[in-house]
Write an enzyme that holds these catalytic residues in place. Structure first.
Site, PDB file in Angstrom:
ATOM      1  N   HIS A 275      -7.336  -2.865  10.568  1.00 39.61           N
ATOM      2  CA  HIS A 275      -7.101  -2.844   9.120  1.00 39.61           C
ATOM      3  C   HIS A 275      -5.877  -3.666   8.741  1.00 39.61           C
ATOM      4  O   HIS A 275      -4.983  -3.917   9.545  1.00 39.61           O
ATOM      5  CB  HIS A 275      -7.010  -1.401   8.582  1.00 39.61           C
ATOM      6  CG  HIS A 275      -5.729  -0.686   8.863  1.00 39.61           C
ATOM      7  ND1 HIS A 275      -5.589   0.670   8.688  1.00 39.61           N
ATOM      8  CD2 HIS A 275      -4.511  -1.116   9.298  1.00 39.61           C
ATOM      9  CE1 HIS A 275      -4.352   1.032   8.990  1.00 39.61           C
ATOM     10  NE2 HIS A 275      -3.682  -0.036   9.367  1.00 39.61           N
TER      11      HIS A 275
ATOM     12  N   GLU B 223      -9.687  -0.690   5.203  1.00 39.27           N
ATOM     13  CA  GLU B 223     -10.245  -0.127   6.428  1.00 39.27           C
ATOM     14  C   GLU B 223     -11.551  -0.835   6.801  1.00 39.27           C
ATOM     15  O   GLU B 223     -12.126  -1.559   5.977  1.00 39.27           O
ATOM     16  CB  GLU B 223     -10.505   1.373   6.206  1.00 39.27           C
ATOM     17  CG  GLU B 223      -9.242   2.175   5.884  1.00 39.27           C
ATOM     18  CD  GLU B 223      -8.341   2.402   7.083  1.00 39.27           C
ATOM     19  OE1 GLU B 223      -8.054   1.452   7.830  1.00 39.27           O
ATOM     20  OE2 GLU B 223      -7.892   3.542   7.291  1.00 39.27           O
TER      21      GLU B 223
ATOM     22  N   ASP C  90       0.831  -1.211   0.000  1.00 38.59           N
ATOM     23  CA  ASP C  90       0.000   0.000   0.000  1.00 38.59           C
ATOM     24  C   ASP C  90       0.866   1.263   0.000  1.00 38.59           C
ATOM     25  O   ASP C  90       2.096   1.178   0.051  1.00 38.59           O
ATOM     26  CB  ASP C  90      -0.959  -0.006   1.208  1.00 38.59           C
ATOM     27  CG  ASP C  90      -0.224  -0.142   2.541  1.00 38.59           C
ATOM     28  OD1 ASP C  90       1.011  -0.066   2.567  1.00 38.59           O
ATOM     29  OD2 ASP C  90      -0.898  -0.298   3.570  1.00 38.59           O
TER      30      ASP C  90
ATOM     31  N   ASN D  24      -7.314  -0.367  14.263  1.00 42.23           N
ATOM     32  CA  ASN D  24      -8.740  -0.552  13.969  1.00 42.23           C
ATOM     33  C   ASN D  24      -8.967  -1.884  13.250  1.00 42.23           C
ATOM     34  O   ASN D  24     -10.016  -2.104  12.671  1.00 42.23           O
ATOM     35  CB  ASN D  24      -9.254   0.607  13.101  1.00 42.23           C
ATOM     36  CG  ASN D  24      -8.467   0.720  11.798  1.00 42.23           C
ATOM     37  OD1 ASN D  24      -7.519  -0.038  11.574  1.00 42.23           O
ATOM     38  ND2 ASN D  24      -8.857   1.647  10.948  1.00 42.23           N
TER      39      ASN D  24
HETATM   40  P1  PGA Z   1       2.610  -0.949  12.420  1.00 41.87           P
HETATM   41  O1  PGA Z   1       1.354  -0.713  11.469  1.00 41.87           O
HETATM   42  O2  PGA Z   1       3.310  -2.165  11.911  1.00 41.87           O
HETATM   43  O3  PGA Z   1       3.434   0.290  12.234  1.00 41.87           O
HETATM   44  O4  PGA Z   1       2.077  -1.138  13.801  1.00 41.87           O
HETATM   45  C1  PGA Z   1       0.427  -1.693  11.273  1.00 41.87           C
HETATM   46  C2  PGA Z   1      -0.663  -1.208  10.372  1.00 41.87           C
HETATM   47  O5  PGA Z   1      -1.225  -0.130  10.610  1.00 41.87           O
HETATM   48  O6  PGA Z   1      -0.998  -1.925   9.429  1.00 41.87           O
END
Ligand code: PGA
Length: 244
Positions: free
Chosen positions: A138, A143, A67, A136
Site C-alpha cells: 500500500h 490498500e 493520510d 502489502n
Molecule cells: P513505514 O510504513 O514507513 O513505517 O514502514 C510504511 C507504510 O505502511 O506506508
C-alpha cells in the site's frame, strides 16, 4: 519511473531532505505532500535541521498530510497528526494556515475528503509527494484493490495494515479505517518519491519494480508515473534481479 540507490537509510534520507530544501528554495510556494511513519522519520529530522542551518524561508510552502487513522485523536502519539506536529510543524514553527491534515475524528469524513480534494485543486496540484510502502504494497491507505484513479477517500484497512500498524502505538489499538489521498492525486503530482529501507522491504520493492502493474499491488502504480522515483537502500534492493 527511476530508481535511486543509496548505501543506507542515512544517505537516502539525506538526499530526500536536500531535495526538499532545494525545491523550497527554488519554489517558495511549493506544495509538499508527505507520509508519516518510520521511513520518513529521518528525512523529517534532517529537513528541519537543514532548513534551520541554511535559514531557508519556509513561510510560503504548503504541507499536506497523506493520510490518517480514522477515529484516532491528534493527541495519540501514533497518529499522523502527532508525527507531523512534533517532527515538522513545531520545530519549523509553521503557521496553521500552511498545513492541512485530514481530521480523522470528523463525523463527516466524506466532507474531509472533499476539503482535501479542493485544497489540492486550489493550490494548483501537488509539486512533490513523498511516500513509504506498506508490507502489502500500500501507499498511504491505498490498500490492495484501490482504483488507480481514486481521489481522497476512506478505506477499510487490510489485515496486514492493521497488524503492522500496531508498531506506531504504545499499546494495542483497534484499527479499522483510514482516510487518505488517492492515486488520482499521486498520478497528477509533478514528482513522486517512494522511499524504502531495510531488508524487510526487499520483497515489496521487488514487486513494485519488477512485478506487473496491478491494483492488487498498489505500489506498482509507480511504474506508470513519468516522474516517479524509487529511493532504496542496499538492503531494500537486495532481491532485485538487476543489481542497483
Ligand atoms: P513505514 O510504513 O514507513 O513505517 O514502514 C510504511 C507504510 O505502511 O506506508
Amino acid at each position: 519511473m527511476q530508481i535511486l540507490s543509496f548505501k543506507n537509510y542515512e544517505e537516502l534520507s539525506g538526499y530526500m531532505a536536500d531535495f526538499i530544501v532545494n525545491s523550497i528554495k527554488n519554489k517558495p510556494n511549493l506544495v509538499l505532500c508527505m507520509a508519516s511513519g518510520s521511513t520518513p522519520a529521518l528525512t523529517s529530522d534532517l529537513l528541519v535541521q537543514k532548513m534551520k542551518d541554511q535559514k531557508v524561508d519556509h513561510s510560503k510552502f504548503t504541507f499536506l498530510g497523506l493520510d490518517e487513522w480514522v477515529g484516532l485523536p491528534p493527541t495519540n502519539s501514533g497518529s499522523c497528526h502527532h508525527f507531523f506536529h512534533k517532527k515538522l510543524f513545531e520545530p519549523l514553527e509553521l503557521s496553521s494556515s500552511q498545513y492541512f491534515l485530514f481530521n480523522a475524528m470528523a463525523d463527516d469524513l466524506r466532507s474531509e475528503c472533499s476539503k482535501m480534494d479542493k485544497m489540492i485543486a486550489n493550490k494548483g496540484g501537488i509539486d512533490i509527494m513523498i511516500v513509504g510502502i506498506g508490507m502489502n504494497g500500500h501507499i498511504g491507505f491505498n490498500e490492495p484493490g484501490t482504483s488507480f484513479t481514486s481521489l481522497s477517500h476512506v478505506a477499510d484497512l487490510d489485515e496486514i495494515t492493521k497488524s503492522v500498524g500496531q508498531k506506531y502505538f504504545d499499546g494495542p489499538v483497534e484499527l479499522g479505517k483510514g482516510i487518505t489521498i488517492g492515486f488520482g492525486h499521486l498520478m497528477n503530482t509533478k514528482k513522486v518519491f517512494l522511499m524504502a529501507n531495510g531488508s524487510k522491504k526487499a520483497e515489496v520493492i521487488k514487486k513494485t519494480i519488477e512485478g506487473p502493474v496491478t491494483e492488487s499491488f498498489p505500489a506498482s502504480i509507480m511504474q506508470q508515473h513519468a516522474n516517479g522515483f524509487i529511493l532504496i537502500d542496499e538492503e531494500a534492493a537486495s532481491l532485485l534481479s538487476k543489481p542497483q
